[in-house]
Write a protein that holds these residues in place. Structure first.
Motif, PDB file in Angstrom:
ATOM      1  N   LEU A 116      46.135  39.740  31.867  1.00 16.73           N
ATOM      2  CA  LEU A 116      46.930  39.430  33.057  1.00 16.73           C
ATOM      3  C   LEU A 116      47.385  40.648  33.853  1.00 16.73           C
ATOM      4  O   LEU A 116      47.320  40.616  35.094  1.00 16.73           O
ATOM      5  CB  LEU A 116      48.142  38.575  32.681  1.00 16.73           C
ATOM      6  N   PRO A 117      47.860  41.716  33.233  1.00 14.40           N
ATOM      7  CA  PRO A 117      48.284  42.865  34.055  1.00 14.40           C
ATOM      8  C   PRO A 117      47.166  43.390  34.954  1.00 14.40           C
ATOM      9  O   PRO A 117      47.410  43.761  36.107  1.00 14.40           O
ATOM     10  CB  PRO A 117      48.704  43.911  33.007  1.00 14.40           C
ATOM     11  N   TYR A 118      45.944  43.404  34.442  1.00 17.55           N
ATOM     12  CA  TYR A 118      44.806  43.891  35.227  1.00 17.55           C
ATOM     13  C   TYR A 118      44.421  42.881  36.310  1.00 17.55           C
ATOM     14  O   TYR A 118      44.087  43.267  37.442  1.00 17.55           O
ATOM     15  CB  TYR A 118      43.614  44.149  34.300  1.00 17.55           C
ATOM     16  N   LEU A 119      44.467  41.595  35.966  1.00 15.11           N
ATOM     17  CA  LEU A 119      44.086  40.564  36.929  1.00 15.11           C
ATOM     18  C   LEU A 119      45.098  40.448  38.058  1.00 15.11           C
ATOM     19  O   LEU A 119      44.728  40.171  39.206  1.00 15.11           O
ATOM     20  CB  LEU A 119      43.947  39.220  36.208  1.00 15.11           C
ATOM     21  N   ARG A 120      46.371  40.647  37.752  1.00 15.18           N
ATOM     22  CA  ARG A 120      47.382  40.619  38.812  1.00 15.18           C
ATOM     23  C   ARG A 120      47.157  41.755  39.801  1.00 15.18           C
ATOM     24  O   ARG A 120      47.325  41.591  41.013  1.00 15.18           O
ATOM     25  CB  ARG A 120      48.779  40.696  38.198  1.00 15.18           C
ATOM     26  N   ARG A 121      46.761  42.917  39.291  1.00 12.72           N
ATOM     27  CA  ARG A 121      46.530  44.060  40.176  1.00 12.72           C
ATOM     28  C   ARG A 121      45.324  43.832  41.082  1.00 12.72           C
ATOM     29  O   ARG A 121      45.330  44.253  42.245  1.00 12.72           O
ATOM     30  CB  ARG A 121      46.342  45.343  39.348  1.00 12.72           C
ATOM     31  N   SER A 122      44.306  43.185  40.558  1.00 12.71           N
ATOM     32  CA  SER A 122      43.082  42.992  41.335  1.00 12.71           C
ATOM     33  C   SER A 122      43.063  41.677  42.104  1.00 12.71           C
ATOM     34  O   SER A 122      42.186  41.474  42.954  1.00 12.71           O
ATOM     35  CB  SER A 122      41.860  43.037  40.408  1.00 12.71           C
ATOM     36  N   GLY A 123      44.033  40.788  41.816  1.00 13.96           N
ATOM     37  CA  GLY A 123      43.961  39.444  42.384  1.00 13.96           C
ATOM     38  C   GLY A 123      42.747  38.714  41.859  1.00 13.96           C
ATOM     39  O   GLY A 123      42.074  37.977  42.588  1.00 13.96           O
ATOM     40  N   GLY A 124      42.462  38.901  40.572  1.00 13.78           N
ATOM     41  CA  GLY A 124      41.242  38.392  39.955  1.00 13.78           C
ATOM     42  C   GLY A 124      41.290  36.920  39.599  1.00 13.78           C
ATOM     43  O   GLY A 124      42.171  36.174  40.039  1.00 13.78           O
ATOM     44  N   GLU A 161      51.282  28.228  37.155  1.00 13.46           N
ATOM     45  CA  GLU A 161      52.102  29.423  36.946  1.00 13.46           C
ATOM     46  C   GLU A 161      51.624  30.610  37.768  1.00 13.46           C
ATOM     47  O   GLU A 161      52.429  31.405  38.264  1.00 13.46           O
ATOM     48  CB  GLU A 161      52.062  29.769  35.448  1.00 13.46           C
ATOM     49  N   LEU A 162      50.306  30.734  37.938  1.00 18.43           N
ATOM     50  CA  LEU A 162      49.735  31.910  38.596  1.00 18.43           C
ATOM     51  C   LEU A 162      49.274  31.638  40.028  1.00 18.43           C
ATOM     52  O   LEU A 162      48.596  32.470  40.634  1.00 18.43           O
ATOM     53  CB  LEU A 162      48.545  32.434  37.783  1.00 18.43           C
ATOM     54  N   ALA A 163      49.641  30.481  40.569  1.00 22.95           N
ATOM     55  CA  ALA A 163      49.199  30.124  41.915  1.00 22.95           C
ATOM     56  C   ALA A 163      49.558  31.208  42.921  1.00 22.95           C
ATOM     57  O   ALA A 163      50.706  31.653  42.996  1.00 22.95           O
ATOM     58  CB  ALA A 163      49.830  28.795  42.335  1.00 22.95           C
ATOM     59  N   GLY A 164      48.568  31.663  43.671  1.00 24.09           N
ATOM     60  CA  GLY A 164      48.785  32.708  44.655  1.00 24.09           C
ATOM     61  C   GLY A 164      48.699  34.117  44.101  1.00 24.09           C
ATOM     62  O   GLY A 164      48.757  35.080  44.863  1.00 24.09           O
ATOM     63  N   PRO A 213      36.337  33.037  47.816  1.00 23.20           N
ATOM     64  CA  PRO A 213      37.205  33.974  48.529  1.00 23.20           C
ATOM     65  C   PRO A 213      38.665  33.783  48.153  1.00 23.20           C
ATOM     66  O   PRO A 213      39.055  32.716  47.663  1.00 23.20           O
ATOM     67  CB  PRO A 213      36.963  33.619  50.002  1.00 23.20           C
ATOM     68  N   ALA A 214      39.454  34.801  48.359  1.00 23.26           N
ATOM     69  CA  ALA A 214      40.882  34.734  48.044  1.00 23.26           C
ATOM     70  C   ALA A 214      41.524  33.542  48.747  1.00 23.26           C
ATOM     71  O   ALA A 214      41.278  33.300  49.931  1.00 23.26           O
ATOM     72  CB  ALA A 214      41.568  36.025  48.466  1.00 23.26           C
ATOM     73  N   GLY A 215      42.319  32.810  48.000  1.00 24.42           N
ATOM     74  CA  GLY A 215      43.015  31.658  48.555  1.00 24.42           C
ATOM     75  C   GLY A 215      42.263  30.357  48.403  1.00 24.42           C
ATOM     76  O   GLY A 215      42.836  29.284  48.628  1.00 24.42           O
ATOM     77  N   CYS A 216      41.003  30.414  48.016  1.00 26.80           N
ATOM     78  CA  CYS A 216      40.202  29.199  47.771  1.00 26.80           C
ATOM     79  C   CYS A 216      40.017  29.043  46.276  1.00 26.80           C
ATOM     80  O   CYS A 216      39.489  29.944  45.616  1.00 26.80           O
ATOM     81  CB  CYS A 216      38.842  29.296  48.464  1.00 26.80           C
ATOM     82  N   GLU A 217      40.463  27.924  45.740  1.00 22.50           N
ATOM     83  CA  GLU A 217      40.439  27.729  44.291  1.00 22.50           C
ATOM     84  C   GLU A 217      39.528  26.573  43.883  1.00 22.50           C
ATOM     85  O   GLU A 217      39.612  25.477  44.446  1.00 22.50           O
ATOM     86  CB  GLU A 217      41.854  27.426  43.769  1.00 22.50           C
ATOM     87  N   ILE A 218      38.651  26.830  42.929  1.00 17.38           N
ATOM     88  CA  ILE A 218      37.932  25.764  42.229  1.00 17.38           C
ATOM     89  C   ILE A 218      38.753  25.480  40.982  1.00 17.38           C
ATOM     90  O   ILE A 218      38.671  26.201  39.991  1.00 17.38           O
ATOM     91  CB  ILE A 218      36.498  26.190  41.855  1.00 17.38           C
ATOM     92  N   ARG A 219      39.565  24.455  41.014  1.00 15.94           N
ATOM     93  CA  ARG A 219      40.503  24.223  39.914  1.00 15.94           C
ATOM     94  C   ARG A 219      39.820  23.709  38.654  1.00 15.94           C
ATOM     95  O   ARG A 219      40.152  24.132  37.551  1.00 15.94           O
ATOM     96  CB  ARG A 219      41.592  23.233  40.347  1.00 15.94           C
ATOM     97  N   GLU A 220      38.875  22.774  38.815  1.00 15.67           N
ATOM     98  CA  GLU A 220      38.227  22.204  37.637  1.00 15.67           C
ATOM     99  C   GLU A 220      36.769  21.887  37.943  1.00 15.67           C
ATOM    100  O   GLU A 220      36.443  21.415  39.026  1.00 15.67           O
ATOM    101  CB  GLU A 220      38.960  20.943  37.159  1.00 15.67           C
ATOM    102  N   LEU A 221      35.902  22.165  36.964  1.00 14.98           N
ATOM    103  CA  LEU A 221      34.477  21.903  37.073  1.00 14.98           C
ATOM    104  C   LEU A 221      34.003  21.157  35.832  1.00 14.98           C
ATOM    105  O   LEU A 221      34.160  21.657  34.715  1.00 14.98           O
ATOM    106  CB  LEU A 221      33.695  23.220  37.178  1.00 14.98           C
TER     107      LEU A 221
END
Length: 232
Positions: A116-124, A161-164, A213-221
């Protein structure tokens, strides 16, 4: 550019297919697995790996940190590591039953927490791997169903929890042509006429989720064979 993608279970099966697909798209696959990737695999050239057991939280924390620091950060995580122990609750040894929970559910949480610390920094992005048996329960699969139902709940809560901040996708695959069934008793293997998906095709859906792209989420597949018996 796909970036640095950490893949648990990346030495075989779906995880390996994801690692190969990431490399083909110009990304860097970072494999965390209890076994080393096959030697001489040119499709994953430029990648990296650390041997670790995802059921051991301390090993996970060290491995994620090592891979992330060597790569200069993380842009995505795919939790494809998984095990099973088929049989009735009274027949499956307790340690085997509990390992299914530790690998599939607790291992998923440990990897995501460490990343998580790395993903928060990259917006991953995170793609967790559940199963059609995380949506539908069957006999002789109490450990696997418990773990995969848990992954479904964990992922849905994580997305809220991590939305946005970090993208979160729940992958629900059906049966695939991998070695996942190899060590099972004959009665728990797909029959000779079973139509299973190729892991490469499922991996393509993982890349689709990672590449939004950022802001577009595929929530479930949900990705399963047309004749999958465990869905819907």
């Amino acid at each position: 550019m796909m970036g640095n993608i950490l893949i648990t279970g990346g030495a075989s099966g779906l995880g390996r297919a994801v690692a190969v697909a990431v490399a083909k798209e110009g990304g860097r696959p970072l494999v965390l697995d209890v076994a080393a990737p096959e030697a001489g695999t040119d499709q994953v050239a430029g990648g990296d790996h650390v041997i670790a057991d995802v059921s051991d939280r301390e090993q996970v924390e060290r491995a994620v940190r090592e891979l992330a620091e060597r790569a200069g950060g993380l842009d995505g995580v795919v939790t494809a590591a998984g095990v099973d122990a088929c049989g009735t609750l009274s027949d499956v040894p307790a340690l085997d039953w509990e390992r299914v929970i530790r690998v599939n559910l607790l291992g998923t949480a440990s990897v995501v927490r460490a990343a998580l610390p790395y993903l928060r920094r990259s917006g991953g992005r995170v793609v967790t791997c559940a199963s059609t048996l995380g949506l539908r329960a069957v006999s002789d699969a109490t450990a696997y169903c418990a773990a995969k139902f848990g992954v479904v709940g964990f992922t849905r809560a994580l997305a809220a929890e991590l939305a946005g901040q970090v993208g979160v996708t729940l992958l629900v695959p059906g049966g695939m042509h991998t070695n996942f069934f190899a060590d099972r008793d004959e009665r728990y293997r797909p029959g000779p006429d079973a139509r299973l998906n190729q892991p490469e095709d499922v991996a393509a859906t993982v890349l689709f989720a990672l590449g939004q792209p950022a802001g577009c989420e595929i929530r479930e597949l949900v990705v399963c064979p047309a004749t999958e018996t465990s869905w819907p």
